[in-house]
Design an enzyme around this catalytic site. Structure first.
Site, mmCIF file in Angstrom:
data_model
loop_
_atom_site.group_PDB
_atom_site.id
_atom_site.type_symbol
_atom_site.label_atom_id
_atom_site.label_comp_id
_atom_site.label_asym_id
_atom_site.label_seq_id
_atom_site.Cartn_x
_atom_site.Cartn_y
_atom_site.Cartn_z
ATOM 1 N N ASP A 74 1.050 2.535 -7.112
ATOM 2 C CA ASP A 74 0.788 2.474 -8.524
ATOM 3 C C ASP A 74 0.461 1.230 -9.311
ATOM 4 O OD1 ASP A 74 0.505 5.543 -8.154
ATOM 5 O OD2 ASP A 74 2.838 5.856 -8.452
ATOM 6 N N HIS B 161 10.314 0.606 -3.796
ATOM 7 C CA HIS B 161 10.181 1.627 -3.077
ATOM 8 C C HIS B 161 11.178 1.972 -2.417
ATOM 9 C CE1 HIS B 161 7.648 4.640 -1.080
ATOM 10 N NE2 HIS B 161 6.717 5.074 -2.040
#
Ligand code: ACO
Length: 431
Positions: free
Chosen positions: A366, A308
């Site tokens: 996710d 991320h």
């Protein structure tokens, strides 16, 4: 906002210029270089906005090092376990948690806006049966602009609010309609006696000949996932909505742009890509081979659902989803879910591998969300659509915040031009 000064040196001529430091309530301060070009004649260069704040915002705060996520100051862990999705939507839009009366009022408004203009159904009919639901979503949400001329004055706060309500209310109806179209079933109308997530499940799974009673577990799981996906400050899709909106474009067009940005596998498309990846890996015995592929710079394969831009620690949303995954799968009688076992093993191996440890790559939101959606019976090509439904709340909150900010001006980055310098046109016969 405190204004200390900081110094930037213009290397070209050795002169130095002072710029204010802008501080928020928490988080790193930012050097305000908005007058840099005017004063010093140079730009800054920051591809991917690695160190650039694009706005002031009071909606969401992330501490990527500590793995902290706050919506309007409230920790995501508390909201995820205690609030309803529409309560969180109200919080993000208006800045405070609603009291009972405000919440009922808000729920009523959203419920009363869930229907679509009948003509919109014709748009869906124009799509081929195998169109990706995200393609339908981009098109149909953008086309909402054609239906609400009565409330498209973006400089009118009440018009902005009505559009925000319409978007939050109609996205589930459009998303479910796109799904129904893709499987050749008739579109189901929304039901006003159902709560937001239960109504969505009804529109997805009921048919005119058979009712569908949304189970409490499924509704709870969807409520949780929607809260976790509702906002994430200046991510790619939200920044896209803001950039599109900065020109004064209407909110439906702006949110359609956000949906397009979300679709990419590096952003919201990752949840679909994670499931594709888990299915491709197939068995725990293949995990190590895929880890090696992810580490190989000559191989385009990346571990989807890992890494991320902001989190250099465990994504707090992934932590919550991982915890409830066990519970949800058990309650939905899907406890022996081989993909969940595979995902956990993949995570375990990756988190003990130097490559991932050194780069601080952890599972993101996710990595596990698709496993829950799958257990709820949501097909893989709908995963990113689910994300879009939830994130619409964040998009419209940011759009409204931006338009009420007196510092708002059209977003217009600069560039470092690297093309040819001026040259003369050569007639085609002489080229
Ligand atoms: N698998 C393997 N290596 C990775 C991964 C991954 N998933 N993610 C990052 N890396 C490596 C990069 O190759 C790079 O290595 P290097 O320093 O040796 O060159 C290093 O880690 C830093 O990665 P960047 O790509 O520079 O990080 P950036 O912040 O630009 O990208 C992103 C973040 C796009 C999320 C990236 O980690 C990625 O592609 N992950 C997989 C897709 C994904 O899960 N996206 C969902 C994000 S969450 C969301 O949008 C809702």
């Amino acid at each position: 906002m405190a204004n200390e000064t900081t110094t930037i040196i213009n290397n070209a001529n050795g002169e130095s210029y002072e710029f204010p430091l802008r501080e928020g309530t928490i988080g790193p301060a930012a050097v305000d270089i908005s007058s840099l070009y005017k004063e010093a004649g140079i730009f800054t260069y920051d591809p991917g906005f690695m160190s650039t704040a694009s706005c002031h915002s009071a909606i969401t705060y992330i501490d990527g090092e500590q793995g902290v996520l706050l919506y309007r100051g409230y920790p995501i862990e508390q909201l995820a376990t205690k609030a309803s999705f529409l309560e969180v939507a109200y919080l993000l839009l208006y800045g405070e948690l609603p009291d009972e009366q405000s919440l009922v009022g808000f729920e009523t408004i959203i419920t009363r806006h869930t229907m679509l203009n009948e003509n919109l159904k014709n748009f869906l009919d124009g799509f081929h049966y195998d169109a990706h639901p995200m393609a339908m979503l981009v098109g149909v949400v953008g086309s909402l602009s054609a239906f609400y001329h009565d409330s498209l004055s973006v400089n009118e706060p009440r018009h902005r609010e009505i559009s925000a309500h319409r978007l939050i209310a109609k996205l589930p109806t459009i998303a479910a309609a796109a799904y129904k179209h893709s499987i050749g079933e008739p579109i189901m109308y929304p039901r006003n006696d159902l709560r937001y997530c239960a109504n969505f499940l009804h529109m997805m799974f009921a048919t005119p000949c058979e009712d569908y009673k949304p189970g409490l577990i499924a509704e709870k799981a969807m409520n949780l996932l929607f809260i976790l996906h509702a906002d994430h400050e200046q991510n790619a899709s939200t920044s896209t909505v803001r950039l599109a909106g900065s020109s004064g474009a209407n909110p439906f067009a702006c949110v359609a742009a956000g949906i397009a940005s979300l679709w990419g596998p590096a952003h919201g498309g990752a949840n679909e890509a994670v499931l594709d990846m888990l299915v491709e890996i197939g068995d725990v015995k293949n995990v190590q081979r895929y880890i090696e592929k992810a580490k190989d710079k000559d191989d385009p394969f990346r571990l989807m659902g890992f890494g991320h831009r902001v989190y250099k620690n465990y994504d707090p949303r992934a932590k919550i989803i991982r915890e409830v995954c066990h519970q949800v799968l058990e309650e939905l009688a899907d406890a022996d879910n081989p993909l969940f076992d595979l995902a956990m093993r993949l995570e375990e191996i990756a988190l003990s591998d130097d490559y991932f440890v050194e780069r601080k790559l952890y599972p993101n939101v996710d990595f596990y969300s698709g496993i829950i959606y799958r257990a709820l019976g949501i097909p893989r090509n709908m995963f990113t659509v689910m994300f879009a439904v939830a994130r619409t709340v964040g998009w419209v909150s940011h759009w409204m915040e931006m338009l009420s900010d007196s510092n708002n001006r059209i977003g217009r980055p600069r560039q470092i031009y690297c093309g040819p310098t001026q040259r003369d046109y050569v007639p085609i016969s002489k080229r």
